[in-house]
Structures are given as structure tokens and as C-alpha cells.
Design a protein around this motif. Structure first.
Motif, mmCIF file in Angstrom:
data_model
loop_
_atom_site.group_PDB
_atom_site.id
_atom_site.type_symbol
_atom_site.label_atom_id
_atom_site.label_comp_id
_atom_site.label_asym_id
_atom_site.label_seq_id
_atom_site.Cartn_x
_atom_site.Cartn_y
_atom_site.Cartn_z
ATOM 1 N N SER A 146 0.815 -1.216 0.000
ATOM 2 C CA SER A 146 0.000 0.000 0.000
ATOM 3 C C SER A 146 0.848 1.265 0.000
ATOM 4 O O SER A 146 2.053 1.224 0.260
ATOM 5 C CB SER A 146 -0.887 -0.001 1.243
ATOM 6 O OG SER A 146 -0.063 0.046 2.390
ATOM 7 N N ASP A 147 0.196 2.377 -0.253
ATOM 8 C CA ASP A 147 0.934 3.651 -0.226
ATOM 9 C C ASP A 147 1.435 3.956 1.185
ATOM 10 O O ASP A 147 2.524 4.499 1.351
ATOM 11 C CB ASP A 147 0.085 4.804 -0.788
ATOM 12 C CG ASP A 147 -1.242 5.006 -0.071
ATOM 13 O OD1 ASP A 147 -1.669 4.095 0.653
ATOM 14 O OD2 ASP A 147 -1.851 6.087 -0.256
ATOM 15 N N GLY A 148 0.666 3.557 2.201
ATOM 16 C CA GLY A 148 1.154 3.752 3.567
ATOM 17 C C GLY A 148 2.452 2.998 3.803
ATOM 18 O O GLY A 148 3.388 3.498 4.443
ATOM 19 N N ASP A 175 -1.299 -0.419 -3.942
ATOM 20 C CA ASP A 175 -2.621 0.180 -3.760
ATOM 21 C C ASP A 175 -2.395 1.637 -3.365
ATOM 22 O O ASP A 175 -2.265 1.975 -2.198
ATOM 23 C CB ASP A 175 -3.394 -0.573 -2.663
ATOM 24 C CG ASP A 175 -4.729 0.103 -2.373
ATOM 25 O OD1 ASP A 175 -5.208 0.852 -3.239
ATOM 26 O OD2 ASP A 175 -5.286 -0.132 -1.275
ATOM 27 N N ASN A 177 -3.897 4.525 -2.763
ATOM 28 C CA ASN A 177 -5.242 5.081 -2.543
ATOM 29 C C ASN A 177 -5.231 6.404 -1.777
ATOM 30 O O ASN A 177 -6.267 6.875 -1.326
ATOM 31 C CB ASN A 177 -6.140 4.052 -1.840
ATOM 32 C CG ASN A 177 -5.622 3.691 -0.458
ATOM 33 O OD1 ASN A 177 -4.625 4.234 0.004
ATOM 34 N ND2 ASN A 177 -6.319 2.769 0.203
ATOM 35 N N MET A 179 -4.526 7.101 1.136
ATOM 36 C CA MET A 179 -5.195 6.954 2.426
ATOM 37 C C MET A 179 -4.351 6.059 3.311
ATOM 38 O O MET A 179 -3.771 5.075 2.843
ATOM 39 C CB MET A 179 -6.578 6.339 2.203
ATOM 40 C CG MET A 179 -7.469 6.295 3.427
ATOM 41 S SD MET A 179 -7.658 7.867 4.274
ATOM 42 C CE MET A 179 -8.382 8.881 2.977
ATOM 43 N N GLN A 180 -4.218 6.450 4.551
ATOM 44 C CA GLN A 180 -3.590 5.560 5.520
ATOM 45 C C GLN A 180 -4.370 5.609 6.821
ATOM 46 O O GLN A 180 -5.530 6.051 6.806
ATOM 47 C CB GLN A 180 -2.095 5.865 5.668
ATOM 48 C CG GLN A 180 -1.723 7.293 5.958
ATOM 49 C CD GLN A 180 -0.207 7.473 5.931
ATOM 50 O OE1 GLN A 180 0.302 8.223 5.101
ATOM 51 N NE2 GLN A 180 0.507 6.818 6.824
HETATM 52 MG MG LIG Z 1 -3.388 3.412 1.584
#
Ligand SMILES: [Mg+2]
Ligand SMILES: Cc1ncc(C[n+]2csc(CCOP(=O)(O)OP(=O)(O)O)c2C)c(N)n1
Lengths: 279, 313
Positions: A146-148, A175, A177, A179-180
Motif C-alpha cells: 500500500s501507499d502507507g 494500492d 489510494n 489513504m492511511q
Molecule cells: Mg493506503
């Protein structure tokens, strides 16, 4: 698009809608990571039902490493469709005593690593890809993160290693998105430009609309033609993409408690989509 | 089982790793830019397919190794003990420790076997790793035992942590007469009165003290406990309850290491002997030569002998 290609895309769109429905069905019981599961349904449909080859035991020849543990909901939604989990057992997700962990432990069907401590999948996938190549196997290794997770140093150690080792049998799927856990990634600690960063680490990278099946398929196809480099699909997505009413209601819900979503509205929207696709 | 003459092998791991890799093509020796300093030269040169360097990135060393294990190989991740455990503890626990695949980590220059104080001295590695469920933790006393323990480790499931020897200390055990068995303790001197329990490198220190005590006619026993986990409770209990006083000696902080382990095991039974824990006494150890550090921490042979003698007063 040729007739055959549009048939293929349509079939995957139908599977993606079923995965979305499964995700809602599972999460509405006791809450869960519904936004991610719904948003990742198109990637999951392409990955599990088109890209990864099957073996002769009803499982997959290629290997999938889930790094972002809570995205297991995507895998559950897909494997219910695959038939390797029943929806009934998956409905125990988040129940005391369940075997259906929200972030699974290594060895559970569909999960190669223990993935709740974020940022450790890319390097394990790289180790697997190195090992597969070392023994002359043609298996391809796919790793979702994920981006986090991009904020974890271990991810960049992995990218540096994968680039240096020219692991062209591996695809990283991000992913992305925005968002985390506590807000938008842009606000917490920006990670962009993501493709450029991976390119600088020796990978081939491409930004993909993570909810556009033809684009996802095209990227998977391109990955096979890249020589001497790992391939990185930076998939832009948004929580709940594919179910408008939930996306509107819960655009920033990292986690959705059972009481906090209008599941029935979501279900009726996805059932309408399903009916239209099944025609 | 002790050799009459103490031999110093210059670079034991060079031979140990080469021998293992020659016999076991499924073993991959892994480094994080310290191959020269963990004495991993021959494999690198002569069996390059069985060597993988991930650069100075210990979290990656451990997590890539865990992936290599999941591809069907037996990775042996080598670095200094401080980096393996402190920098990459989460990776050891989560990537290696939660699954069944054999994943070996060797921590070199453990405890005060490193001249650079604090940052290079892993005084808590045994305690950290033994707190992970289902792991194996081995602190071999010398090169003979190191080699044998590694041979056993490659067939054990899950995370196996070994402390490594670089060869600046003597080979004590005769490979012809000693066989390492997982969990087995080893009586190096039989006596009564004070029972000394030691592990790893510190068993060498305890042996030096034991020689002094022997000359002085001071009755005592010495038990070597190479396997920290899974611990052999019954052999430790049997040894400890046969003595009035127990002294533990370890190249480790006395918090969480062998001393703590023996105390836990004895306390489980209750009404046991008094236990005096010697090792790094929960302070930052000084730097410098091993002889200097041992003297500063009263772990040199004379100081140890007098402390062991002193517990009876
Ligand atoms: Mg994310
Ligand atoms: C190493 C680690 N640090 C912190 C956490 C706690 N945590 C769980 S999810 C999360 C945010 C991760 O971001 P991302 O995966 O992008 O979230 P999503 O897009 O799925 O909402 C955090 C900080 C964790 N699981 N692991």
C-alpha cells in the motif's frame, strides 16, 4: 478492443462485482476493511482469474504475496469466488475464535507470509522471486502493498535489492489510494512521485488506474516483456471504488465498523451492477 | 571431551560455511556487507551461487532471507548480533518466527566479543530471541560446537538463532568426543558445593575460573548449557538442586539471559538454591580488547574464581 478481449474484460468485470459483493457480505457481519476490499476488486479479478496461472491441484502456479495484511479482505472476496473458501466460513471474519484473521498469519490458505507488521512483504516477495529464479522455475511472484507502506524503509531496501538483482519475475502492485490509518497519505507524509521513485531504484514502473480492468491487464502483459527489471504497477484507487453510495458516504474509512455503514444500500447497488453485467 | 591443547583456528566460519554449502546445495549464505567480517570468504569466492549479499540493510537481510526460505532454500543470514537482533527484531519475529520454514540467523561478535562499545555489543540478543515462541536459540561455547550446532540447525523448523564465533578464541571441545545435541546440557566438571552454569563464550571463562578453583582445591561443578531454547528444564533442575549455591556465567546482560533462564527454571520448582548471576551487570560495557573488558566487568578468570568462591562466605 477485439470481440474476444471485450468478452474477457466483461467476464472479469462480473467477477470483480462478485468480489465486491463478497466483501460487503463478509464485512457487514462485524465490520472490516471494506473500503479496500471493494476498491481492490478489479485488481483481484485480474490477478486471480486471469494473470496467475493455475497448477494441476486447483491452486495457483504463480505466487501471490500479500504485504498489506488488512487487504486480506480482497483475497477473501476473491478466493470465495475461486471456491477455496466458503462464504459461510468467511463470515466469521472478525469473530472471536475465528480462523479468518483480518491480517492473516503465514500458512493460512492464500497467504504466504505473516503480514500485519507493515512493510515486510516487498522484501519477502523479492526473496521468493530470487529463490524461484535461482532454481530455474518459471513462477512469477506478485506482491501487493500500500501507499502507507511506502513510508517504511524496508520497502525501499527491497526495491533496491530487487532492482539490483534484476528480478524480472516479480511484479509489485501498489494500492496507491492516498489513504492511511489517520488520514490522506498526501497530508500525513507524501509518497509521490511513486513510479519515478521505483524507477530510480532500478525497476520499471507505470501508473495504472486500479479500477480499469483493460488497463490492469495491459500492465500485467507489459510486465512480461520487461527484461532485467522488476515491474511496479502503481495503481491509483480510492476507497470503495465501484460502489458509489458507499464511496460517497465513507470516502476516508480506513476501517468500517459494522454499525457505521449502510450495507443494505451498498448491497443493492452492487446487486444492480451484477444484474446488468450478467445480462 | 575437552582437547588437551587449545587450538586457535584463524577463520573458522570460512571452513564451516564452505563445508556446509558443499554438502547442502539448498543452503544459501547471506550477508549484509559484512561477509569479510563474519569470515564468509570461501563460499563467496568458490560457491558464488550459494551466497547472497543484500547490502548494508539488515531488515532486508532478514526479510529477503525469509523469502528465500519460502522458495525452498535454507537461508543462513549472517551479520553482527547487534544488527540482526536490534535492527531487524520485528523481521526476525514476524517474517521468520511465525512460519515453519527453516530460517537461520547467526549473530557474530555477541556480547563483549566486540571492541566497539554499546552499538556493536549485543548484550541482550539471547533474551530477545528466546522471548519469541517456538524459536531455537543456541550459544555455542567454541568452534567445535558452533559447527555441530549449525549442522543441526539446518534441519530444524522455523527461526533458529545462533551466536557465531570468529576464531579469536580457542577450540576447546574435541570433535571426536563431543556431539552437540539440541537441548542437551554438558557437565564439564563434576563436584559439589557450588554449581556453575555457563553458556557460549562464557563457558570458556568459567573453565578458566574452574582451573584456578581446582588448583585451590575448591569443590565445584560446571554445567555448560548451549541450548537456551528449547531449554532442558529437567537437566538444569537436577544440576541446580544438587548444589547449595548456583553461579551463572554468561556473555550477556544478566537481565533476560542465562541467569534469568536458570532462575526461572529453578523458581518453577521452588525452594531452590541461591543463584548468583554473573555477566554484563546491566550496565553499558566498556570497549576495547576482550581482556580489558573482562577485567573491567570482573569477568576475568581471577575475578570470576574469587566471586564463585565468595558465594559460600
Ligand atoms: Mg493506503
Ligand atoms: C509496521 C506497522 N506500523 C504501523 C501499523 C499500524 N497501521 C495499520 S494500517 C496503517 C496505515 C497503513 O496505510 P495503508 O496500508 O495505505 O492504509 P489503507 O490505504 O489500507 O487504509 C497503520 C499505520 C502497522 N500495522 N504496522
Amino acid at each position: 478492443m477485439t470481440g474476444e478481449q471485450s468478452k474477457r474484460v466483461r467476464a472479469l468485470e462480473l467477477i470483480a462485482a462478485k468480489i465486491r459483493r463478497n466483501v460487503l457480505d463478509i464485512c457487514m457481519q462485524r465490520g472490516g476493511y471494506a473500503g479496500q476490499g471493494v476498491a481492490l476488486a478489479d485488481i483481484a479479478a485480474c490477478l486471480y482469474f486471469d494473470e496467475m496461472r493455475s497448477d494441476d491441484k486447483g491452486w495457483f502456479h504463480d505466487r501471490f504475496v500479500l504485504s498489506n495484511g488488512h487487504d486480506a479482505i480482497m483475497t477473501y472476496g476473491a478466493l470465495a469466488e475461486h471456491g477455496s473458501y466458503s462464504l459461510e466460513e468467511l463470515r466469521s471474519y472478525n469473530e472471536d475464535g475465528t480462523k479468518i484473521d483480518q491480517s492473516p498469519i503465514e500458512g493460512q490458505l492464500g497467504f504466504e507470509i505473516t503480514a500485519g507488521s507493515l512493510g515486510q512483504g516487498p522484501s519477502q516477495a523479492a526473496g521468493i522471486a530470487w529463490g524461484e529464479r535461482h532454481q530455474g522455475s518459471d513462477k512469477r511472484v506478485y506482491c501487493l502493498f500500500s501507499d502507507g507502506e511506502l513510508q517504511e524503509g524496508n520497502v525501499w531496501e527491497a526495491a533496491m535489492f530487487a532492482g539490483h538483482q534484476k528480478l524480472s519475475n516479480m511484479v509489485y502492485i501498489i494500492d496507491n489510494n492516498d489513504m492511511q490509518a489517520t488520514g490522506s497519505t498526501t497530508d500525513v507524509l507524501g509518497v509521490e512521485p511513486v513510479p519515478e521513485k521505483f524507477e530510480a531504484f532500478g525497476c520499471a514502473a507505470r501508473r495504472v488506474n486500479g479500477n480499469d480492468i483493460p488497463e490492469i491487464l495491459d500492465a500485467f502483459a507489459e510486465a512480461k516483456h520487461i527484461k532485467d527489471k522488476p515491474y511496479v504497477m502503481v495503481c491509483d484507487t480510492r476507497l470503495f471504488a465501484g460502489i458509489d453510495c458507499l464511496q460517497e458516504a465513507l470516502p476516508t474509512a480506513h476501517y468500517v465498523a459494522a454499525h457505521s455503514a449502510d450495507w443494505q444500500a451498498g448491497l443493492s447497488e452492487i446487486n444492480t451492477t451484477l444484474a446488468a453485467l450478467a445480462d | 571431551m575437552l582437547l588437551a591443547e587449545r587450538i586457535i583456528d584463524g577463520a573458522p566460519f570460512d571452513e564451516i560455511s564452505f563445508d556446509l554449502c558443499s554438502r547442502r546445495p539448498d543452503v544459501i549464505m547471506m550477508s549484509a556487507d559484512l561477509s569479510k567480517y563474519t569470515q564468509l570468504n570461501r563460499v563467496k569466492k568458490e560457491l558464488p551461487d550459494q551466497h547472497l549479499d543484500v547490502g548494508m540493510a539488515e531488515q532486508n537481510l532478514i526479510s529477503v532471507a525469509a523469502g528465500v526460505a519460502k522458495a525452498g532454500y535454507v537461508p543462513v543470514a549472517t551479520t553482527f548480533a547487534c544488527y540482526a537482533t536490534r535492527r531487524a527484531y520485528d523481521q526476525m519475529m514476524i517474517c521468520m518466527g511465525t512460519g515453519p520454514k527453516t530460517s537461520i540467523v547467526i549473530g557474530f561478535t555477541p556480547g563483549i566479543a566486540n571492541p566497539a562499545r554499546i552499538h556493536h555489543q549485543a548484550a541482550e540478543d539471547l533474551g530477545m530471541i528466546r522471548a519469541i515462541p517456538n524459536t531455537t536459540v543456541i550459544d555455542p561455547m567454541d568452534v567445535t560446537e558452533f559447527k555441530q550446532a549449525l549442522d543441526v540447525a539446518v534441519d530444524l523448523p522455523g527461526l533458529v538463532y545462533l551466536r557465531g564465533h570468529r576464531g579469536d578464541t580457542p577450540r576447546l571441545l574435541d570433535p571426536e568426543r563431543y556431539t552437540f545435541e539440541l537441548g542437551k546440557t554438558c557437565t564439564l566438571r563434576e563436584g559439589a558445593n557450588v554449581g556453575v552454569v555457563a553458556t557460549g563464550h562464557a563457558t570458556q571463562w568459567a573453565l578458566e575460573a574452574s582451573e584456578i578453583l581446582q588448583k585451590d582445591g575448591f569443590d565445584h561443578s560446571l554445567l555448560h548449557v548451549p541450548t537456551i531454547k528449547p531449554v532442558n528444564e529437567s537437566e538444569i533442575v537436577e544440576f541446580c538442586f544438587a548444589h547449595d549455591q548456583i553461579v551463572t556465567v554468561e556473555n550477556h546482560n544478566i537481565v533476560t539471559g542465562l541467569g534469568s533462564l536458570v532462575t526461572e527454571v529453578v523458581a518453577n520448582v521452588g525452594r531452590g538454591p541461591r543463584i548468583t548471576r554473573l555477566g554484563i551487570p546491566d550496565v553499558w560495557a566498556p570497549g576495547g580488547t576482550l581482556a580489558h573488558i573482562r577485567k573491567e566487568l570482573a569477568l576475568d578468570a581471577d575475578a570470576l574464581a574469587s566471586k564463585i568462591r565468595g558465594v559460600c562466605q
